[in-house]
Design an enzyme around this catalytic site. Structure first.
Site, PDB file in Angstrom:
ATOM      1  N   LYS A  22       2.076  -8.003  12.593  1.00  0.00           N
ATOM      2  CA  LYS A  22       0.943  -7.412  12.557  1.00  0.00           C
ATOM      3  C   LYS A  22      -0.017  -8.022  13.285  1.00  0.00           C
ATOM      4  CE  LYS A  22      -2.001  -5.648   8.535  1.00  0.00           C
ATOM      5  NZ  LYS A  22      -2.314  -5.815   7.279  1.00  0.00           N
ATOM      6  N   THR A  62       2.181  -4.527   4.238  1.00  0.00           N
ATOM      7  CA  THR A  62       1.966  -5.060   5.545  1.00  0.00           C
ATOM      8  C   THR A  62       1.538  -6.281   6.040  1.00  0.00           C
ATOM      9  OG1 THR A  62      -0.420  -4.473   5.669  1.00  0.00           O
ATOM     10  CG2 THR A  62       1.058  -2.526   6.037  1.00  0.00           C
ATOM     11  N   ASP A  63       0.966  -6.912   5.242  1.00  0.00           N
ATOM     12  CA  ASP A  63       0.347  -8.183   5.467  1.00  0.00           C
ATOM     13  C   ASP A  63       1.331  -9.434   5.998  1.00  0.00           C
ATOM     14  OD1 ASP A  63      -2.081  -7.539   5.213  1.00  0.00           O
ATOM     15  OD2 ASP A  63      -2.205  -8.106   3.026  1.00  0.00           O
ATOM     16  N   THR A  76       0.806  -1.199   0.014  1.00  0.00           N
ATOM     17  CA  THR A  76       0.053  -0.012   0.326  1.00  0.00           C
ATOM     18  C   THR A  76       0.892   1.183  -0.010  1.00  0.00           C
ATOM     19  OG1 THR A  76      -1.751  -1.368   1.172  1.00  0.00           O
ATOM     20  CG2 THR A  76      -1.885   1.245   1.412  1.00  0.00           C
TER      21      THR A  76
END
Ligand code: ASP
Length: 424
Positions: A241, A163-164, A85
């Site tokens: 995360k 991020t994942d 992102t």
């Protein structure tokens, strides 16, 4: 009022009694425009609420294209851009995203980073969402970072990433890059730059400060809370995360953040490995045939036969908090099968599915029954870090000749993956 014709220009907007100044930007949301304020934040406006638009300065197409300016007074950093992102911009016309994959396109959106540092090198080894990466990508990133660590013109490195699965990459770099001499800062954004609530700017500004600091570790820098005020600096092997959408999605687990960083200052909170003149060492060995399996009540232990049959070398079993799986008293007990597969050469390690806390199979007889099968209990290590570490350890064929040696290496603290304070 010509709103759309003024995109990219410096304008003044009136909404009720409020007056704002900034660069006008399109928004992916229908009927909304964004104003990029001088402090770097974006505000969203419903077009209908705008009472007046005044053009303050027309920005020429040439000026809109970002120019790199190197200042002798600022330290030099390098950036590695990988996708996610933070490097994406919604394109409302195609209903998808465009990658910001050239330094010009990326920095046009994030010019604040240049207030603190010169970005003298930008590497783009690939552009991918983190769910599409695997160990070969981690190796590629490590190679690029190693070259930059050896570049005397670069004080630190910022890596932007999705991020994942970012915590898998941060763990992999922590094992692949030994004897670190400079900061390697991984960062991200949960919300893309065309959203008013984007977290990208603060994360990047804070990352720049960490990249020029004394902290020679693989760290992840990101929002410390849902406010846009400061970031945490978290060790690459002790971070996960923990939220799907919040800006402070990443938390240090079984560890304290090493530091807190504001756009203007860094506050060290805990001990760290300092900047030095060592030569970093690349250690990229990795055994692909490793798996991460979550244990649940009623699960058939026959699942382990699948891994054995498919020539897997090791498994991280995510067990209960203290380290239990169904015992010989359960309808589908695991004890016998665990012994059998280990005798046939499969390495089985335990991590805790509670995420926080430390395994302790000695508390109950059910735990002791599991321990006696020969499983390697990985104390407080995160499952994702454990998965990466198992691949890395088993990739070293020279360590791989005996069960004892594998156990010794899995329990050696290579990159802060164990928090001894929590264990003792
Ligand atoms: N799926 C994306 C990724 O991990 C999402 C993100 O960047 O946040 O690359």
């Amino acid at each position: 009022m010509e709103i759309d014709q003024n995109f990219g220009n410096l304008v003044q907007l009136e909404r009720g009694k409020e007056i704002y100044e900034g660069i006008l930007l399109p928004s992916p949301e229908n009927g909304i425009v964004l104003l990029k304020l001088e402090n770097g934040y974006n505000i969203g406006f419903n077009k209908k609420e705008i009472l007046k638009l005044k053009l303050l300065k027309k920005i020429s197409e040439k000026e809109k294209d970002f120019n790199f300016e190197i200042s002798k007074d600022k330290p030099n950093v390098a950036m590695v851009i990988l996708g996610g992102t933070i490097a994406a911009r919604l394109n409302p016309l195609k209903g998808g995203v465009d990658w910001l994959d050239t330094p010009e396109s990326l920095f046009k959106f994030y010019p604040e980073i240049f207030e603190k540092v010169n970005v003298v090198k930008v590497e783009v080894p690939f552009m991918k969402a983190s769910e599409d990466m695997d160990y070969k990508d981690w190796q590629k990133i490590a190679r690029v970072v190693e070259t930059l660590l050896n570049d005397s013109n670069v004080k630190g490195i910022i890596v932007t990433h999705g991020t994942d699965f970012l915590h898998y990459t941060s763990a992999a770099l922590s094992f692949f890059l030994r004897n670190l001499n400079k900061p390697v800062v991984l960062t991200y954004s949960q919300r893309s730059i065309d959203r008013a609530s984007s977290d990208a700017n603060l994360n990047l500004q804070c990352s720049a400060l960490v990249a020029i600091s004394n902290l020679a570790e693989i760290v992840l820098v990101g929002h410390a809370s849902t406010n846009d005020d400061f970031c945490n600096v978290m060790r690459g092997t002790k971070v996960r995360k923990l939220h799907a959408s919040r800006r402070d999605a990443f938390k240090a687990v079984n560890d304290e953040p090493i530091a807190r960083v504001y756009p203007e200052r860094l506050e060290i909170l805990n001990s760290y490995h300092p900047r030095n003149k060592d030569k970093p060492k690349l250690d990229l060995k990795f055994e692909e045939k490793v798996a991460l399996v979550k244990v649940y009540p009623g699960q058939d232990p026959g699942i382990l036969d699948y891994y054995l049959k498919n020539k897997y070398k090791g498994i991280i079993l995510e067990m209960s908090g203290l380290g239990h799986a169904p015992t010989s008293r359960a309808r589908l007990g695991w004890t016998k099968k665990l012994k059998e597969v280990q005798n046939k050469g499969l390495t089985i390690c335990a991590s805790a599915q509670t995420i926080f806390g430390c395994l302790n199979p000695m508390v109950y007889s059910n735990g002791r029954e599991m321990l006696e099968t020969g499983i390697i209990y990985l104390e407080d290590m995160l499952s994702e870090t454990a998965f990466v570490k198992l691949g890395w350890v088993l990739g070293h064929k020279e360590w791989n000749f005996s069960r004892d040696k594998i156990k010794e290496k899995m329990l050696e603290n290579f990159a802060g993956e164990f928090n001894k304070r929590l264990i003792e």
